[in-house]
Design a protein around this motif. Sequence first.
Motif, PDB file in Angstrom:
ATOM      1  N   MET B 337       0.837  -1.207   0.000  1.00 30.89           N
ATOM      2  CA  MET B 337       0.000   0.000   0.000  1.00 30.89           C
ATOM      3  C   MET B 337       0.871   1.257   0.000  1.00 30.89           C
ATOM      4  SD  MET B 337      -2.949   1.054   2.721  1.00 30.89           S
ATOM      5  CE  MET B 337      -4.350   2.039   2.180  1.00 30.89           C
ATOM      6  N   SER B 339       3.856   1.561  -1.231  1.00 26.96           N
ATOM      7  CA  SER B 339       4.419   1.715  -2.574  1.00 26.96           C
ATOM      8  C   SER B 339       3.406   2.385  -3.497  1.00 26.96           C
ATOM      9  CB  SER B 339       4.821   0.340  -3.132  1.00 26.96           C
ATOM     10  OG  SER B 339       5.256   0.450  -4.468  1.00 26.96           O
ATOM     11  N   ALA B 340       2.170   1.914  -3.403  1.00 32.00           N
ATOM     12  CA  ALA B 340       1.129   2.459  -4.284  1.00 32.00           C
ATOM     13  C   ALA B 340       0.741   3.874  -3.880  1.00 32.00           C
ATOM     14  CB  ALA B 340      -0.091   1.543  -4.276  1.00 32.00           C
ATOM     15  N   LEU B 341       0.774   4.172  -2.602  1.00 29.72           N
ATOM     16  CA  LEU B 341       0.518   5.552  -2.171  1.00 29.72           C
ATOM     17  C   LEU B 341       1.540   6.493  -2.802  1.00 29.72           C
ATOM     18  CD1 LEU B 341      -0.367   4.972   1.589  1.00 29.72           C
ATOM     19  CD2 LEU B 341      -1.729   6.397   0.032  1.00 29.72           C
ATOM     20  N   LYS B 343       3.247   5.894  -5.549  1.00 30.94           N
ATOM     21  CA  LYS B 343       2.944   5.918  -6.985  1.00 30.94           C
ATOM     22  C   LYS B 343       1.793   6.882  -7.285  1.00 30.94           C
ATOM     23  CE  LYS B 343       2.572   4.516 -11.312  1.00 30.94           C
ATOM     24  NZ  LYS B 343       3.596   4.807 -12.314  1.00 30.94           N
ATOM     25  N   GLY B 344       0.843   6.914  -6.363  1.00 34.98           N
ATOM     26  CA  GLY B 344      -0.324   7.778  -6.544  1.00 34.98           C
ATOM     27  C   GLY B 344      -0.086   9.221  -6.143  1.00 34.98           C
TER      28      GLY B 344
END
Lengths: 582, 582
Positions: B337, B339-341, B343-344
Amino acid sequence: MTYLDKVNSPADVKKLSMAELEALAEEIRAAILNRDSKIGGHVGPNLGIVEATIALHYVFDSPKDKFVFDVSHQCYPHKILTGRKDGFLTDEGMKKISGYTCPSESEHDNFVVGHTSTSVSLASGLAKARDVKGESHNVIALIGDGSLSGGEAYEGLNNAAVLGSNIIVIVNDNEMSIAENHGGIYNNLRLLRQTRGQAECNMFKALGFEYDYLEDGNSIEKLIELFKKHKDANHPVLLHIHTLKGKGYEFAVENKERWHWNLPFDIKSGELTVDISGENYNDITYNYLKNKIAQDKTVVVVNAGTPGAFGLTPDRRAVLGSHFVDVGIAEEQAVAMSSALAKGGCKPVYLVYSSFAQRTYDQLSQDLALNNNSAVIIVGAGGISAADATHLGCFDMAMMSNIPNIVYLAPTTKEEYLAMLDWAVGQNEHPVIVRIPSAVEKADFAVEKDFSQINRYQTVKQGEKVAVLALGSFYGLGKKVEKLLQQKGIEPTLINPRFVSGIDEKCLESLKDKHQLVVTLEDGVLDGGFGEKIARYYGVSQMKVLCFGSKKEFTDRVPLKELYERYHLTPELIVEDIMKAL
Amino acid sequence: MTYLDKVNSPADVKKLSMAELEALAEEIRAAILNRDSKIGGHVGPNLGIVEATIALHYVFDSPKDKFVFDVSHQCYPHKILTGRKDGFLTDEGMKKISGYTCPSESEHDNFVVGHTSTSVSLASGLAKARDVKGESHNVIALIGDGSLSGGEAYEGLNNAAVLGSNIIVIVNDNEMSIAENHGGIYNNLRLLRQTRGQAECNMFKALGFEYDYLEDGNSIEKLIELFKKHKDANHPVLLHIHTLKGKGYEFAVENKERWHWNLPFDIKSGELTVDISGENYNDITYNYLKNKIAQDKTVVVVNAGTPGAFGLTPDRRAVLGSHFVDVGIAEEQAVAMSSALAKGGCKPVYLVYSSFAQRTYDQLSQDLALNNNSAVIIVGAGGISAADATHLGCFDMAMMSNIPNIVYLAPTTKEEYLAMLDWAVGQNEHPVIVRIPSAVEKADFAVEKDFSQINRYQTVKQGEKVAVLALGSFYGLGKKVEKLLQQKGIEPTLINPRFVSGIDEKCLESLKDKHQLVVTLEDGVLDGGFGEKIARYYGVSQMKVLCFGSKKEFTDRVPLKELYERYHLTPELIVEDIMKAL
């Protein structure tokens, strides 16, 4: 290629009529088969998800809306529709486009993904970022039923369900993992399919998702309808779609396991176009285990959803019977269960690929090593390789050999592999990892049978000046280095260290007498690896140490030859470095 | 202690009447509080499971029947009933008996356990071993509701459910994790409690378990009835019992989070009897994050079920509001999560203890590092410690610093910690790990603010002959070594390496001029660690290298002083070794 010619981005998909979309689907299938038949790749997962991918791009607006493909075994149609069709149509394109999602290829890919069960977690992070930033797009995770057995998938679902905002999880249920599914959740998926999603006992509803079911998951029209219905949902939604793995290619439909991934093949006959004959470690390992089970009924072979990777075909699994356990794609379970099998008096042998063992660091440490149970782990596909960035085999030795109590053995040859495996299965003292060597070579030295003197290296040839510690798969490289050194008038000592996880102080100490330089060769990353232990040991002595292995980096489909040159892993480059160091 | 006096083994429990068992429960509670108040430990989990443990030993026959305690936060009553009551009654006994299950203490313990969510996986292995060997005992896993958020627990349940033979999973639902629960499954547990187990939508039934519910999970009589009903079941059973965390101790019932685990306290007042005043990194970290969020709304603090370990009390969590995400005990989710935060477009800061980071090797590698997203991870409780074997903080640097792309920073002081954290949060280039130093010390050198030149070490004092590379928490030790060396007439160079994950070739090269020996000091295991990278670098040079850190071993509650002596980590022993090496 009437329609595919015109499709260069998702916007082009939205312009097509239903009939044109149907025709496009067939053209995409042909493109997938074209690539797979020429360079190998995932067949069944991609063929089954063609319609859903078309519908996704028809309804949603990538890259504004974010797609996350689990394990990305099923990303080919998406790549074809997002400006990368050349990767499936031309030989040159195939080299450029990877088989996994890859943000550096396209803004339509959000993550490099090649391990399973990560999509929902990753999507939940994108969704949270969207909410924090006050944006309003859709976040969609596409996950196969096979990936649902993994703990990370569950952690993702458990969190996505309480996100309180838009996240759309699509479960692509093709009734298959790589092989058949294993685990209780598959009973629930079956119940949901049988009741067309109407059963009250619903794992996903239990977690808190709005749930919808589509029986005809290969109908573009119905998929579009389903996606339109849930687009812009303001809460977590789970869409369960029932698809046919391998759709449109008879061989892949009939034998779903064999056609999950395949080497290059002839489309018409389905026959491989590459030669895979010859002795291999899958056969060697299977035969050993089969015979061992015949002698010892406590031997249990454990695998986490990748039996095919070890040549454990359905026939072979049937022979192993209750002595084979597939836990589904659930590597943590595999290690913990193996530890407990050993504790319970069995002889577990867990088969795992190097890159997937990464899932189990904590289980190796806490569940296994700390408890010092005598489970055996066979690591396959270990070593520096030309694989894509998600399946590199160069990290396992550094990851696993620094955990206390673990005995990590690196055999050099078939004979030594079998000797180490047999010793590992026979003992009750240690958790033991055995790494499958890269080539089936004959031993040119007397292979020992007993490895109970932990960390004792084997001196294959006594020489002087230079000692070459050639670990596991790199023993053959060590032999070549020896020969080249001989040509330069040096008769080096050649040592087979055997143990990745520790040093033989007596051996290393004895080298001080007649040697100036110790050379280590390891088929893996240098950082945290074997050679560094040797370098530390000799830190305050006069002995020079030169370590060869790979650099700490993610490489992506770089040919082995190129990597060996980059890392100075050819006999010539090694000898050059040795001569400089002397 | 009328009854506890007579109970030396489970057989003695079986002799007691119901009234006597009730009285025994109160005596066990007093014993638990006695130990916890004197040496600290888990309070609430143990108080809540007293009755269930009595009933387990009354109905089942340990050690023939096998109990597996999840995370073993709740094993005190079991220890008391299995010959280890001295560990709760006498000062001497408390030293001998650990706070976790431990097979070397008793045949009634099957595993050393201290990480959550492992019990069902371990139990499934014991059950399979039993079946393979044709034995017939019961295998019982006891798991708290809080542990159900972990992926390994799900993998275990998913497999246990299809075992086809006896396995009894007891879900001890006290409506709490360490803090409050997070995740969709807790909605289902609530529904099941509200319907007294009657709701059709049942996660456990969905997986395939026979399911039974007990509302009064602190009634010995009803628990005995429940366990008798399911003893010797020939299929997987899940028993959901509703208990009261902290039962019998008012403070622990009223503030369940604070009393999950506690330092020594006064039983009557509930007040701590140890002084914890003074500046600490929990306050420092919280204040930094709170202020940062006020400036930058994209900062998101992530934690996996252990907010209290970072001083994030309910009040503080409320202040952080939607910028704080607790994913439950689900470390894999936390990393993916994060990592994706990143990325976002957010700035995630994941707070994790060193030993729990072990759960995330693959997520660090694949989900985060391979994608090179700029998430920040703060590692707490890192370093060599007197902790029990399951919570050692000495392994994280070797585990995480050998993963490509990860920048692992080890600050020396509070000032540098904040500078590194601020740099990490501000940059978009790398996944960055920052390890909390062990002591709140003032910097005696000019702390830099910019760490974007990756792997650049800071030379704090230029000297000669000996260079001391004192990493992170061991900077203070390096200072002491410097002083002792000065007394011996050596003016060493003192270097703050700052980067665990790489070497500063320029700096190391420059040392060759005026130095004979490089000394590395690291607060962690030597194998795979920082020092070995330095040793490899100097492998073929004249430079001698001496590495100090811990041995690769699991230690269990060994006093730090003893460990430092064992590993030659006192200034005197280090200088002694240096003088020998010169």
